[in-house]
Every structure is written in C-alpha cells, then in structure tokens.
Design a protein around this motif. Structure first.
Motif, PDB file in Angstrom:
ATOM      1  N   GLY A   5       0.833  -1.206   0.000  1.00 34.19           N
ATOM      2  CA  GLY A   5       0.000   0.000   0.000  1.00 34.19           C
ATOM      3  C   GLY A   5       0.860   1.247   0.000  1.00 34.19           C
ATOM      4  N   GLU A   6       0.204   2.331   0.219  1.00 29.11           N
ATOM      5  CA  GLU A   6       0.924   3.611   0.173  1.00 29.11           C
ATOM      6  C   GLU A   6       0.865   4.271   1.551  1.00 29.11           C
ATOM      7  N   ILE A   7       1.985   4.756   1.994  1.00 29.92           N
ATOM      8  CA  ILE A   7       2.001   5.475   3.271  1.00 29.92           C
ATOM      9  C   ILE A   7       2.656   6.846   3.060  1.00 29.92           C
ATOM     10  N   THR A   8       2.415   7.735   4.008  1.00 33.03           N
ATOM     11  CA  THR A   8       3.049   9.057   3.943  1.00 33.03           C
ATOM     12  C   THR A   8       4.099   9.134   5.040  1.00 33.03           C
ATOM     13  N   VAL A   9       5.283   9.529   4.645  1.00 36.91           N
ATOM     14  CA  VAL A   9       6.403   9.590   5.600  1.00 36.91           C
ATOM     15  C   VAL A   9       6.881  11.027   5.706  1.00 36.91           C
ATOM     16  N   GLU A  10       7.114  11.447   6.948  1.00 41.03           N
ATOM     17  CA  GLU A  10       7.649  12.800   7.152  1.00 41.03           C
ATOM     18  C   GLU A  10       9.169  12.777   7.052  1.00 41.03           C
ATOM     19  N   THR A  11       9.699  13.706   6.279  1.00 38.70           N
ATOM     20  CA  THR A  11      11.151  13.848   6.205  1.00 38.70           C
ATOM     21  C   THR A  11      11.499  15.283   6.621  1.00 38.70           C
ATOM     22  N   PHE A  12      12.768  15.574   6.679  1.00 35.46           N
ATOM     23  CA  PHE A  12      13.187  16.936   7.034  1.00 35.46           C
ATOM     24  C   PHE A  12      12.719  17.956   6.003  1.00 35.46           C
ATOM     25  N   SER A  13      12.606  17.484   4.756  1.00 36.87           N
ATOM     26  CA  SER A  13      12.242  18.433   3.699  1.00 36.87           C
ATOM     27  C   SER A  13      10.759  18.339   3.338  1.00 36.87           C
ATOM     28  N   GLY A  14       9.965  17.722   4.187  1.00 34.42           N
ATOM     29  CA  GLY A  14       8.529  17.637   3.924  1.00 34.42           C
ATOM     30  C   GLY A  14       8.038  16.205   3.846  1.00 34.42           C
ATOM     31  N   LYS A  15       6.730  16.079   3.570  1.00 30.57           N
ATOM     32  CA  LYS A  15       6.137  14.734   3.533  1.00 30.57           C
ATOM     33  C   LYS A  15       6.364  14.077   2.175  1.00 30.57           C
ATOM     34  N   VAL A  16       6.621  12.772   2.197  1.00 34.32           N
ATOM     35  CA  VAL A  16       6.749  12.049   0.919  1.00 34.32           C
ATOM     36  C   VAL A  16       5.869  10.800   0.963  1.00 34.32           C
ATOM     37  N   LYS A  17       5.383  10.438  -0.211  1.00 34.76           N
ATOM     38  CA  LYS A  17       4.551   9.224  -0.295  1.00 34.76           C
ATOM     39  C   LYS A  17       5.453   8.047  -0.626  1.00 34.76           C
ATOM     40  N   LEU A  18       5.167   6.946   0.024  1.00 36.50           N
ATOM     41  CA  LEU A  18       6.043   5.785  -0.118  1.00 36.50           C
ATOM     42  C   LEU A  18       5.194   4.542  -0.371  1.00 36.50           C
ATOM     43  N   ASN A  19       5.612   3.764  -1.354  1.00 33.47           N
ATOM     44  CA  ASN A  19       4.901   2.504  -1.615  1.00 33.47           C
ATOM     45  C   ASN A  19       5.472   1.393  -0.764  1.00 33.47           C
ATOM     46  N   VAL A  20       4.596   0.737  -0.021  1.00 36.92           N
ATOM     47  CA  VAL A  20       5.052  -0.397   0.795  1.00 36.92           C
ATOM     48  C   VAL A  20       4.787  -1.655  -0.024  1.00 36.92           C
ATOM     49  N   LYS A  21       5.847  -2.440  -0.170  1.00 34.36           N
ATOM     50  CA  LYS A  21       5.697  -3.657  -0.976  1.00 34.36           C
ATOM     51  C   LYS A  21       4.847  -4.669  -0.237  1.00 34.36           C
ATOM     52  N   ALA A  22       4.125  -5.489  -0.998  1.00 27.99           N
ATOM     53  CA  ALA A  22       3.355  -6.566  -0.371  1.00 27.99           C
ATOM     54  C   ALA A  22       4.321  -7.525   0.334  1.00 27.99           C
ATOM     55  N   GLU A  23       3.865  -8.116   1.400  1.00 28.90           N
ATOM     56  CA  GLU A  23       4.633  -9.097   2.202  1.00 28.90           C
ATOM     57  C   GLU A  23       5.899  -8.495   2.813  1.00 28.90           C
ATOM     58  N   THR A  24       5.766  -7.262   3.222  1.00 27.49           N
ATOM     59  CA  THR A  24       6.899  -6.608   3.903  1.00 27.49           C
ATOM     60  C   THR A  24       7.080  -7.243   5.284  1.00 27.49           C
ATOM     61  N   GLN A  25       8.310  -7.571   5.594  1.00 30.15           N
ATOM     62  CA  GLN A  25       8.605  -8.233   6.873  1.00 30.15           C
ATOM     63  C   GLN A  25       8.947  -7.199   7.961  1.00 30.15           C
ATOM     64  N   PRO A  26       8.709  -7.555   9.237  1.00 32.35           N
ATOM     65  CA  PRO A  26       9.086  -6.617  10.308  1.00 32.35           C
ATOM     66  C   PRO A  26      10.583  -6.315  10.264  1.00 32.35           C
ATOM     67  N   GLY A  27      10.946  -5.096  10.489  1.00 32.58           N
ATOM     68  CA  GLY A  27      12.370  -4.716  10.503  1.00 32.58           C
ATOM     69  C   GLY A  27      12.944  -4.420   9.131  1.00 32.58           C
ATOM     70  N   THR A  28      12.102  -4.504   8.110  1.00 31.14           N
ATOM     71  CA  THR A  28      12.574  -4.195   6.752  1.00 31.14           C
ATOM     72  C   THR A  28      13.025  -2.728   6.685  1.00 31.14           C
ATOM     73  N   LYS A  29      14.159  -2.513   6.039  1.00 34.82           N
ATOM     74  CA  LYS A  29      14.680  -1.150   5.931  1.00 34.82           C
ATOM     75  C   LYS A  29      14.507  -0.634   4.503  1.00 34.82           C
ATOM     76  N   VAL A  30      14.129   0.606   4.410  1.00 35.64           N
ATOM     77  CA  VAL A  30      13.968   1.252   3.105  1.00 35.64           C
ATOM     78  C   VAL A  30      14.813   2.518   3.093  1.00 35.64           C
ATOM     79  N   LYS A  31      15.536   2.690   2.013  1.00 36.89           N
ATOM     80  CA  LYS A  31      16.404   3.881   1.937  1.00 36.89           C
ATOM     81  C   LYS A  31      15.770   4.942   1.039  1.00 36.89           C
ATOM     82  N   LEU A  32      15.577   6.136   1.607  1.00 41.65           N
ATOM     83  CA  LEU A  32      15.088   7.251   0.775  1.00 41.65           C
ATOM     84  C   LEU A  32      16.297   8.106   0.430  1.00 41.65           C
ATOM     85  N   LYS A  33      16.724   7.944  -0.787  1.00 42.73           N
ATOM     86  CA  LYS A  33      17.960   8.607  -1.198  1.00 42.73           C
ATOM     87  C   LYS A  33      17.834  10.131  -1.192  1.00 42.73           C
TER      88      LYS A  33
END
Lengths: 314, 96
Positions: A242-270
């Motif tokens: 699904g899609e979630i909204t994440v707050e960053t220092f430079s404002g909010k960004v929309k992020l797609n969460v992949k299906a079957e995401t496991q706990p502790g999964t790390k995502v890098k926002l370059k």
C-alpha cells in the motif's frame, strides 16, 4: 579563587632551592602543558596554577613575601605600613581585617602561554600581588605572543543545523556574527580565525573555537549525514502492500510499501537525509525501518477470518 | 599561492627570536612547511599557530627536536582518537 599553596602545588617543601623549584616546575609543566593536553580544561587550569606558582617561587623577592605572609598576602603592604606606624607611635595593635589589599606591584617574569585561560582562573593572590594586568603582560623575555584562543560552546537543535544560518554570538562581551554551516555535527569544533584575544606586544590575534552541542529535537536519529527513523505500518499494509506518507526533514513524501513486507525491513530514501557538512547541495539518505503493528482487540469475525487463514497456511 | 599569506622566515627569526637552525630543523623533520619563492623562504600563515606551538614546547619546556617529533605523532593520534570517540558517542545515540 581561593588561596593556593604554591609549595604544595609544585610538590615541594618550603626549604626547596631554586633548582628544586625549576625542576618541579619543568616536570609538572611538561605533564600539564595545554599544547600536550588538547581539549583538556583541567590540564589547562593546572598548568595555569603551576605557572603562577613558578612566577612567585622562582623570584626570591616575591617568594620571601609569600613565605612571610602566606594566606594573608593581601594585607602585606598594609601590614608593613601598620608596623611602621606602630613603631613610631608606639601604639595601636594591628587589626587584620581593617586594611584593603593593595598588592605588591612589580613585574612578572618567566613564562607566558597564549592558550585559553579564563580571567577568573588566576588566584586572587596572583591578581592582587601582580595587579589585574599581570596575565596580559607577556613574558619578561619580550616575545611577541599570539592572543589567547577562546573556546565557546554553542547549543543548537538538530533542526537548526539542517540549513546554514547566521547567528550572533557574544564572546567575552563582543558580538560575533557567524554563519553556521548546515550539517555540523554534535561535538564538532570550528575555528573562527582572529576572533580570539588580542596579541601581546604586536602578536597576532588568537582564534575562537566553537564546539557545537547538538540536541536532537526530532524523531530522527542521525549518523553523520544519514538519518534513521522507525515507521509503524499496520499488518494489512505490510501483507498486502500500500501507500504510506512519511515525514522527512524536507517535507512529507509518499512511499509505496511492498506486499509481504517483513518486520524490521529497511527502506532507503535517497537524498532525504541530512546535508553534508559544507556541501549544502549534497544530502545523505533517510533510512526507514518498518515496525509492523499487530492488530489488537480482535472482533469474533476477525478471529474467524484469521483462523481461516491459518487453516489455509497449514 | 598568494604572497600575502606567506611570512618570510627572516621575519620569523626576528619576531620569535629563534635561530635559523631551529626553523630549518622543523622543516627538515616535516613538522612545518617552508616555501621558497625567488630565493626567499616563507612559512604559510596557516602554519604559524603550529610553529608557535612547537616553539613553546621547545623553549618553554626544553623539549628537543626528537621529542617534538614524537609529541607531534602522539598528538595526531590523540586528536584522531578524540574524533573517533566523538563519532562513536554520536553513533551510540542511535541505540539509546
């Protein structure tokens, strides 16, 4: 500052010869010299006291006065005066508290150091004995000295150092306007050239060293230019995506969460991290760790559906 | 290199009342840099605080050149460790 026992400070007894004093001074000065103990304020203070002790004890005249009056040094001149009066008038007894300390005058010889000494770290004894300007006189050898380096600490919030900004600091009563570069790190020290104390006998000005104490007032954790954050997502978004909204220092960004995401999964926002120091246009990354929130207070229907799922999986 | 940023070594000898050999030895030990332009030797003004530190250690504490070299090496390590310590403390903050 209170009276300092110079003999004790130099680890000597009162019968010490000039050679003993010199030797003891050298030994302790080598141990505590500020140049050999970077960023050690205690060593600086000790060195200053050792220097002060040496100034007095290595000068026979000053040493004599020190030996004679000890902690009552501030009354020495007044005492001498009173003694003379007593001898001529044959009268009054001396009252210790009745005279102000006027100091002995005289000039300072020996060593001088251009490090960062606060005014109030010289003992009152030294101040009174040699006058208020004793520390600024420089050495008796007539050298040019660079002015004192000043150290200051500046507390800022992490959010303040996301962008470069100007700030006015008051150091030793002087206002200094400086630009604080974005991305400065906690504990980092910057040098502001020529903003230290004035030089002695034509020497150049010292520098101002500012150490930053960065208080993290955000939900992010920082390692150099990278930021870290933990984001909660619900079980269903984790499983189905699904899609979630994440707050960053430079404002909010929309992020797609992949299906079957496991706990502790790390995502890098370059490029969504902190600016690199002195490279305002370059940014680190924001690393997000997913915390998957388990549903609670399940309804009978939900339990039923989970059981069905369980059956399908077994 | 801008000539305004350079201080002639002759001026240093006078100003700090040091012998030519002392400055030369610091240069030969790699403790300071000397630049030669048209037969005149200079020290960059950025290096003056470093020179003053060595000068203080030598004249105030009577540390010889070999001692200065050893001290320089150790001080570099101290500063490196202090920096590393600061970084580690900042990293530790990630887990607190």
């Amino acid at each position: 500052m209170a009276f300092i026992d110079y003999y004790r400070l130099l680890e000597l007894d009162k019968s010490a010869s000039q050679a003993d004093i010199k030797k003891a001074y050298r030994k302790l000065a080598r141990k505590n010299h500020p140049d050999l103990n970077p960023n050690d304020k205690e060593a600086q203070l000790r060195f200053q006291q050792i220097n002060e002790a040496n100034e007095v004890l290595s000068d026979p005249e000053k040493r004599k006065k020190y030996d004679q009056y000890g902690k009552d040094w501030q009354h020495a001149d007044a005492y001498e005066e009173a003694k003379k009066q007593q001898q001529t008038s044959g009268g009054r007894a001396y009252s210790q508290g009745g005279y102000g300390g006027t100091g002995f005058g005289g000039s300072q010889g020996g060593h001088s150091y251009s490090g960062n000494f606060d005014d109030d770290t010289f003992s009152d004894f030294f101040e009174e004995m040699f006058g208020g300007n004793a520390r600024a006189q420089g050495s008796g050898r007539g050298r040019h000295f660079r002015g004192q380096d000043f150290n200051a600490e500046l507390q800022l919030n992490l959010s303040d150092v996301y962008t470069s900004h100007k700030q006015t600091l008051t150091v030793n009563g002087k206002n200094i306007r400086l630009t604080i570069p974005a991305g400065v790190e906690n504990g980092q020290t910057i040098k502001i050239k020529g903003h230290g104390g004035p030089g002695v006998q034509g020497g150049p000005k010292g520098d101002l060293f500012i150490t930053f104490n960065i208080v993290n007032n955000t939900k992010f954790k920082r390692e150099k230019e990278n930021l870290f954050a933990a984001i909660d997502i619900d079980l269903y978004t984790a499983i189905l995506g699904g899609e979630i909204t994440v707050e960053t220092f430079s404002g909010k960004v929309k992020l797609n969460v992949k299906a079957e995401t496991q706990p502790g999964t790390k995502v890098k926002l370059k490029g969504k991290g902190f600016p690199k120091y002195k490279k305002d246009d370059q940014f680190g990354d924001l690393i997000i760790t997913y915390n998957i929130q388990m549903p609670t207070n399940l309804s009978p229907r939900e339990k039923e559906l989970f059981k069905e799922l369980q059956k399908l999986r077994s | 290199m801008n000539l305004e940023d350079l201080i002639p070594t002759d001026e240093i000898y006078i100003r700090y009342k040091v012998e030519h050999n002392f400055v030369r030895s610091l240069y030969e030990s790699g403790l300071i840099e000397i630049v030669t332009i048209e037969k005149t030797q200079y020290v960059h003004n950025e290096e003056i605080s470093e020179f003053e530190r060595l000068w203080r250690l030598h004249y105030d504490l009577e540390i010889n050149l070999e001692g200065l070299e050893a001290i320089e090496h150790l001080l570099r390590q101290v500063k490196k460790l202090q920096k590393q310590n600061r970084r580690l403390k900042n990293r530790l903050g990630l887990y607190e």
